[in-house]
Design a protein around this motif. Sequence first.
Motif, PDB file in Angstrom:
ATOM      1  N   HIS A   1      -4.782  27.284  -0.181  1.00  0.00           N
ATOM      2  CA  HIS A   1      -5.047  26.113  -0.045  1.00  0.00           C
ATOM      3  C   HIS A   1      -5.312  25.307  -1.328  1.00  0.00           C
ATOM      4  O   HIS A   1      -4.632  23.916  -1.604  1.00  0.00           O
ATOM      5  N   TYR A   2      -5.630  26.025  -2.390  1.00  0.00           N
ATOM      6  CA  TYR A   2      -5.744  25.321  -3.865  1.00  0.00           C
ATOM      7  C   TYR A   2      -4.567  25.573  -4.740  1.00  0.00           C
ATOM      8  O   TYR A   2      -4.301  25.007  -5.521  1.00  0.00           O
ATOM      9  N   ASP A   3      -3.625  26.382  -4.308  1.00  0.00           N
ATOM     10  CA  ASP A   3      -2.339  27.081  -4.750  1.00  0.00           C
ATOM     11  C   ASP A   3      -2.829  27.278  -6.111  1.00  0.00           C
ATOM     12  O   ASP A   3      -2.011  27.052  -7.058  1.00  0.00           O
ATOM     13  N   GLU A   4      -3.711  28.170  -6.316  1.00  0.00           N
ATOM     14  CA  GLU A   4      -4.389  28.731  -7.793  1.00  0.00           C
ATOM     15  C   GLU A   4      -4.832  30.029  -7.501  1.00  0.00           C
ATOM     16  O   GLU A   4      -5.335  30.412  -6.569  1.00  0.00           O
ATOM     17  N   ARG A   5      -4.817  30.895  -8.554  1.00  0.00           N
ATOM     18  CA  ARG A   5      -5.512  32.172  -8.764  1.00  0.00           C
ATOM     19  C   ARG A   5      -6.847  31.800  -9.357  1.00  0.00           C
ATOM     20  O   ARG A   5      -7.128  31.095 -10.113  1.00  0.00           O
ATOM     21  N   CYS A   6      -7.922  32.164  -8.529  1.00  0.00           N
ATOM     22  CA  CYS A   6      -9.335  31.479  -8.517  1.00  0.00           C
ATOM     23  C   CYS A   6     -10.254  32.218  -8.111  1.00  0.00           C
ATOM     24  O   CYS A   6     -10.212  33.423  -7.441  1.00  0.00           O
ATOM     25  N   PHE A   7     -11.646  31.996  -8.433  1.00  0.00           N
ATOM     26  CA  PHE A   7     -12.676  32.301  -7.841  1.00  0.00           C
ATOM     27  C   PHE A   7     -13.141  31.166  -7.078  1.00  0.00           C
ATOM     28  O   PHE A   7     -13.053  29.986  -7.132  1.00  0.00           O
ATOM     29  N   LEU A   8     -14.285  31.628  -6.117  1.00  0.00           N
ATOM     30  CA  LEU A   8     -14.753  30.346  -5.039  1.00  0.00           C
ATOM     31  C   LEU A   8     -16.291  30.727  -5.073  1.00  0.00           C
ATOM     32  O   LEU A   8     -16.664  31.216  -4.098  1.00  0.00           O
ATOM     33  N   PRO A   9     -16.951  30.667  -6.340  1.00  0.00           N
ATOM     34  CA  PRO A   9     -18.625  30.747  -6.360  1.00  0.00           C
ATOM     35  C   PRO A   9     -19.272  29.743  -5.275  1.00  0.00           C
ATOM     36  O   PRO A   9     -18.686  28.668  -5.099  1.00  0.00           O
ATOM     37  N   ILE A  10     -20.330  30.677  -4.785  1.00  0.00           N
ATOM     38  CA  ILE A  10     -21.093  29.745  -3.722  1.00  0.00           C
ATOM     39  C   ILE A  10     -22.302  29.081  -4.518  1.00  0.00           C
ATOM     40  O   ILE A  10     -22.762  29.799  -5.283  1.00  0.00           O
ATOM     41  N   HIS A  11     -22.450  27.926  -4.051  1.00  0.00           N
ATOM     42  CA  HIS A  11     -23.600  26.947  -4.566  1.00  0.00           C
ATOM     43  C   HIS A  11     -24.467  26.500  -3.763  1.00  0.00           C
ATOM     44  O   HIS A  11     -24.280  26.280  -2.732  1.00  0.00           O
ATOM     45  N   VAL A  12     -25.622  26.889  -4.100  1.00  0.00           N
ATOM     46  CA  VAL A  12     -26.700  26.503  -3.039  1.00  0.00           C
ATOM     47  C   VAL A  12     -27.732  25.706  -3.682  1.00  0.00           C
ATOM     48  O   VAL A  12     -28.299  25.853  -4.703  1.00  0.00           O
ATOM     49  N   TYR A  13     -28.064  24.474  -3.213  1.00  0.00           N
ATOM     50  CA  TYR A  13     -28.918  23.361  -3.690  1.00  0.00           C
ATOM     51  C   TYR A  13     -30.078  22.941  -2.720  1.00  0.00           C
ATOM     52  O   TYR A  13     -29.927  22.624  -1.555  1.00  0.00           O
TER      53      TYR A  13
END
Length: 439
Positions: A166-178
Amino acid sequence: MHLPSVQRKKITAAFDGGRMTSDGGVMLLAAIEASLGIAARLAPLITDPRNPALVTHSVADILRARMLAIACGYEDGDDLDHLRTDPGFKLACGRLPDSGRDLCSQPTVSRLKSAPGLREVIGLTYAMVDLYCASYDRPPRAVTLDIDDTVDVVHGHQQLSLFNGHYDERCFLPIHVYDTVTLRPVAMLLQPGTTPSGIEVRNHLRRLVRRIRQHWPHTRLTIRDDGHYGRPEVMAWYEANAVDYILGLPGNKVLTRLVEPAADDVRVRRAEAQAPVVRRYTEARYGAKSWQCERRVAARIEATTKGLDIRVVVTNIVGGGAEWLYDILYYARGQAGNLIKLHKTQLASDRTSCRSPLANQVRLVLHTGAFWLMLRLHDAIPKPLALACAEFTTLRMRLIKIGARIAETASRVRIAFAAAHPEGALFASLARCLHPAGP
């Protein structure tokens, strides 16, 4: 140095102004950190294998220096090689500017980030949830938590970094909770670069809710997620554990048929009135094949000159109409995106450049600690002032990046700020407000 003259007067300059700092406002952050006790909360959770007789920098001192540096805009540990002798940072970390020992250097910080094992990193992550709960004077009757992930592009070969189409990148997807009502961070969790499965999301939420309910057993929890967190396993767990939820729901042919009568009415009304936009809300009972029961869904239907736009949410909340569910309750989750931007772009929490995922999770914890420092500074500003609505970067430029001369004598340390500083009165007011009561 000789600079261009002004009105026939020669100008000379030299680096002989004495012990000065360009981050005089770090003392405000130091007062906030002392009141929150973030470093003191995190330090006992990290095992220190060093010989106590040879320790110069305690774990709490290292954590405090790193969080203060992040809040002041120094996102890399390398910056501490220069900041370790800065008189302002030394004072903020409880050391005298001239006679006190210098602060820790970058290698010391890097060793600390890489030292904690899995259980210790889990404890650090839970400690930030505890800090959030402790930020309330008493357990609230209800809180609404927003959960979302964000792309964190990597530039090396970090473990758990994966390619995301989807992002066309090698990445992390950290989860944020607020807690978006109060702008407070609850938890940050490093995740691989792929969308988590329903079981993974359920397990993360189970641990989070369990930790919160240890502090607030009677608080009503409402969780808002977007579409890819609305999995059957997650919704079933919410319902079984008395957690309210409202989740985005991807559209499909069955949902389109359910809302078609209302959608047709919206199209006709817009065409008859020749209006640019006509909006209507409706609700129905819907059960997907993967669900074990039917659930309440609410739809926002909007007709424009460009066509029809339908957005659907699913919830277990009984009260309220479809308009309230979407426009008031669910729509407010957009604030979480703003908080993620503060966390990433203004505190550089996407600098997860360590090879180990545990070390990168420690970095997320430290950046969240810096978020707390800036948030408390933001909350301390009186509401009628314009800076009460400012973002972290503006606060940093107006209240932290202040030049000051620091002089240490036998009996005291004096900090001399510029007499022309435009926020001098506010700075003095905040210093009095944030200073702990006592002699």
